[in-house]
Design a protein around this motif. Sequence first.
Motif, PDB file in Angstrom:
ATOM      1  N   ILE A   1      76.413  60.260  29.752  1.00  0.00           N
ATOM      2  CA  ILE A   1      75.451  61.113  29.052  1.00  0.00           C
ATOM      3  C   ILE A   1      75.656  60.941  27.549  1.00  0.00           C
ATOM      4  O   ILE A   1      76.785  61.085  27.058  1.00  0.00           O
ATOM      5  N   LEU A   2      74.592  60.628  26.827  1.00  0.00           N
ATOM      6  CA  LEU A   2      74.701  60.436  25.379  1.00  0.00           C
ATOM      7  C   LEU A   2      73.951  61.553  24.656  1.00  0.00           C
ATOM      8  O   LEU A   2      72.897  61.997  25.105  1.00  0.00           O
ATOM      9  N   PHE A   3      74.496  61.973  23.514  1.00  0.00           N
ATOM     10  CA  PHE A   3      73.887  63.071  22.768  1.00  0.00           C
ATOM     11  C   PHE A   3      73.923  62.740  21.270  1.00  0.00           C
ATOM     12  O   PHE A   3      74.880  63.056  20.566  1.00  0.00           O
ATOM     13  N   PRO A   4      72.850  62.042  20.790  1.00  0.00           N
ATOM     14  CA  PRO A   4      72.820  61.654  19.366  1.00  0.00           C
ATOM     15  C   PRO A   4      72.437  62.818  18.457  1.00  0.00           C
ATOM     16  O   PRO A   4      71.781  63.752  18.891  1.00  0.00           O
TER      17      PRO A   4
ATOM     18  N   THR B   1      71.832  58.391  30.419  1.00  0.00           N
ATOM     19  CA  THR B   1      70.962  59.540  30.193  1.00  0.00           C
ATOM     20  C   THR B   1      71.164  60.026  28.760  1.00  0.00           C
ATOM     21  O   THR B   1      72.298  60.232  28.328  1.00  0.00           O
ATOM     22  N   VAL B   2      70.059  60.146  28.033  1.00  0.00           N
ATOM     23  CA  VAL B   2      70.138  60.596  26.643  1.00  0.00           C
ATOM     24  C   VAL B   2      69.595  62.019  26.555  1.00  0.00           C
ATOM     25  O   VAL B   2      68.433  62.267  26.902  1.00  0.00           O
TER      26      VAL B   2
ATOM     27  N   ALA C   1      74.770  71.329  32.568  1.00  0.00           N
ATOM     28  CA  ALA C   1      75.199  71.959  33.821  1.00  0.00           C
ATOM     29  C   ALA C   1      74.256  71.565  34.958  1.00  0.00           C
ATOM     30  O   ALA C   1      74.684  71.222  36.053  1.00  0.00           O
ATOM     31  N   LYS C   2      72.951  71.595  34.661  1.00  0.00           N
ATOM     32  CA  LYS C   2      71.950  71.212  35.670  1.00  0.00           C
ATOM     33  C   LYS C   2      72.146  69.764  36.121  1.00  0.00           C
ATOM     34  O   LYS C   2      72.098  69.441  37.302  1.00  0.00           O
ATOM     35  N   LEU C   3      72.374  68.895  35.150  1.00  0.00           N
ATOM     36  CA  LEU C   3      72.580  67.480  35.452  1.00  0.00           C
ATOM     37  C   LEU C   3      73.769  67.279  36.386  1.00  0.00           C
ATOM     38  O   LEU C   3      73.708  66.492  37.330  1.00  0.00           O
ATOM     39  N   LEU C   4      74.851  68.008  36.110  1.00  0.00           N
ATOM     40  CA  LEU C   4      76.055  67.852  36.927  1.00  0.00           C
ATOM     41  C   LEU C   4      75.803  68.321  38.351  1.00  0.00           C
ATOM     42  O   LEU C   4      76.223  67.677  39.302  1.00  0.00           O
ATOM     43  N   VAL C   5      75.082  69.427  38.489  1.00  0.00           N
ATOM     44  CA  VAL C   5      74.774  69.946  39.822  1.00  0.00           C
ATOM     45  C   VAL C   5      73.886  68.962  40.581  1.00  0.00           C
ATOM     46  O   VAL C   5      74.167  68.596  41.713  1.00  0.00           O
TER      47      VAL C   5
ATOM     48  N   SER D   1      80.373  60.204  34.434  1.00  0.00           N
ATOM     49  CA  SER D   1      81.778  60.001  34.081  1.00  0.00           C
ATOM     50  C   SER D   1      82.153  60.694  32.771  1.00  0.00           C
ATOM     51  O   SER D   1      83.269  61.168  32.632  1.00  0.00           O
ATOM     52  N   CYS D   2      81.257  60.772  31.820  1.00  0.00           N
ATOM     53  CA  CYS D   2      81.616  61.461  30.574  1.00  0.00           C
ATOM     54  C   CYS D   2      80.405  61.719  29.690  1.00  0.00           C
ATOM     55  O   CYS D   2      79.318  61.202  29.930  1.00  0.00           O
ATOM     56  N   LEU D   3      80.650  62.524  28.657  1.00  0.00           N
ATOM     57  CA  LEU D   3      79.674  62.751  27.597  1.00  0.00           C
ATOM     58  C   LEU D   3      80.145  62.002  26.356  1.00  0.00           C
ATOM     59  O   LEU D   3      81.326  62.040  26.015  1.00  0.00           O
TER      60      LEU D   3
END
Length: 452
Positions: free
Chosen positions: A10-13, A38-39, A94-98, A112-114
């Motif tokens: 998961i990427l968060f620019p 996923t961005v 949280a939604k993504l993880l579920v 695997s990570c953010l």
Amino acid sequence: MEKSNGLQVILFPLPIQGCINPMLQLAKILHSRGFSITVIHTRFNAPKASSHPLFTFLEIPDGLSETETRTDDKTFLFTLLNRRCETPFRDCLAKLLVSSDSETEEKKQRISCLIHDSGWTFTPSVTKSLKLPRLVLSTYTVSFFLHHFALPKLRREVSQDSEQDDLVQDFPPLREKDLVRLLEEKREYLEPYLHMMLEATKSSSGIIFMSCEELNQDSLPKAREDLKVPIFAIGPSYSNFPASSGSLFTQDETCIPWLDKQEDKSVIYVSFGSLVTMTGAELIEIAYGLRNSGQPFLLAVRVGLVKGTEWIEVIPEELKAKLDEKGKIVKWAPQQEVLKHRAIGGFLTHNGWNSVVESVCEGVPMICLPFIWDQFLNARLVSDVWRVGLHLEHRIERNEIESSIRSLFFGNEGEAIRERMKLLKEKVGRSVKENGSAYRSLERLVDQISSF
Ligand SMILES: Cc1cn([C@H]2C[C@H](O)[C@@H](COP(=O)(O)OP(=O)(O)O[C@H]3O[C@H](CO)[C@@H](O)[C@H](O)[C@H]3O)O2)c(=O)[nH]c1=O
Ligand SMILES: C[C@@H](CO)CCNc1ncnc2nc[nH]c12
């Protein structure tokens, strides 16, 4: 393209051009190693999802008003963004993880990570409660990232007896005059913001730079010692993974056919990135300098570059007509393609880190005109340390600009600069090739992400 390795990142620019480009570049690199991407991004300055059909984009609300997005104080903007995005980001993640947990076995892609921009400071508590490993991406050069945490202290202890040209002891190769200018921006939010950023970095599983050993000899060992987390200097690999698809503006593609008509290494390219603003008088000086140099030029004037005007209205008609004879003015250039073009002989730049690195990767010598923040340090690296460019020393005057262009294109110093730039380009090019330092660093990063 390698096949999927079953892992998702998961990427968060941070929503500014100078931060979106390197994050999307990292996305492309990781995707080529089999990770699915996923961005998560804000509504403000949202990247164009359609340019990246292989990635998933999820938008979160940021609550910024039109006026707030236009604030000049970037630290204030980032502080606001951090306040407003924490809850929407937490919900989204949280939604993504579920949902990834409930996927069927064959579609399953374990998250695997953010990886988030160093400018997001609220992330530690979010990933801690969700038990998700977290890496940080810094879009600065290593030495600026490392030393800029000392800026509040340096501001309190501005030395009275030092000369303008002296090096700042705790912040080399910055000079005293650079520090004064850097601190001029009003920054009441700076101290708490930097504090949170440092804490978020130290509590992460590692920090990534789009830079390499070859460009950061002195600062990497110190960064490892001070930050005490793994450091991955994996780039720059702009040629393999172009960043231009991350562009928030429409690129003027007529630049390339225009360049095709120019002679080899004859054109000076001029651009100032996505944040800097200048006065009308300054743009006029630059325009006269370009015109008087006699060289063909390609000038990118972003909408909003000149304070209080739309585009280039401040340039008098008579000068405009003269400019058109030898030059081309566009709103947004396809910068990487431009720098790659055989017709380009020099780059007059504000020294944003992306621009510096793109210029080095294409071997284009620079004329340095930094305006804010890390640009002052980047410019010193270019002109004083690597010595692959001239420095205007903040003199935005037509004669200075004209003579710097002439000495870069025709002087002895220009010749020496081109020679050194050629070597630097080769050195950095080797770094990202198999077994180079950046290549090995990327291998370590991929291993680490796979092992979370
Ligand atoms: C003006 C212009 C820019 N670009 C691209 C080239 C670069 O990849 C990107 C601009 O990135 P930078 O050169 O780092 O500049 P900028 O957007 O101002 O970047 C901000 O973020 C950078 C990274 O944190 C900082 O180093 C800068 O000081 C800061 O101002 O946009 C174009 O493709 N076409 C253009 O016409
Ligand atoms: C939080 C950082 C790290 O990715 C954003 C980069 N850019 C900047 N950060 C803070 N002040 C700035 N003034 C100009 N550019 C700036």
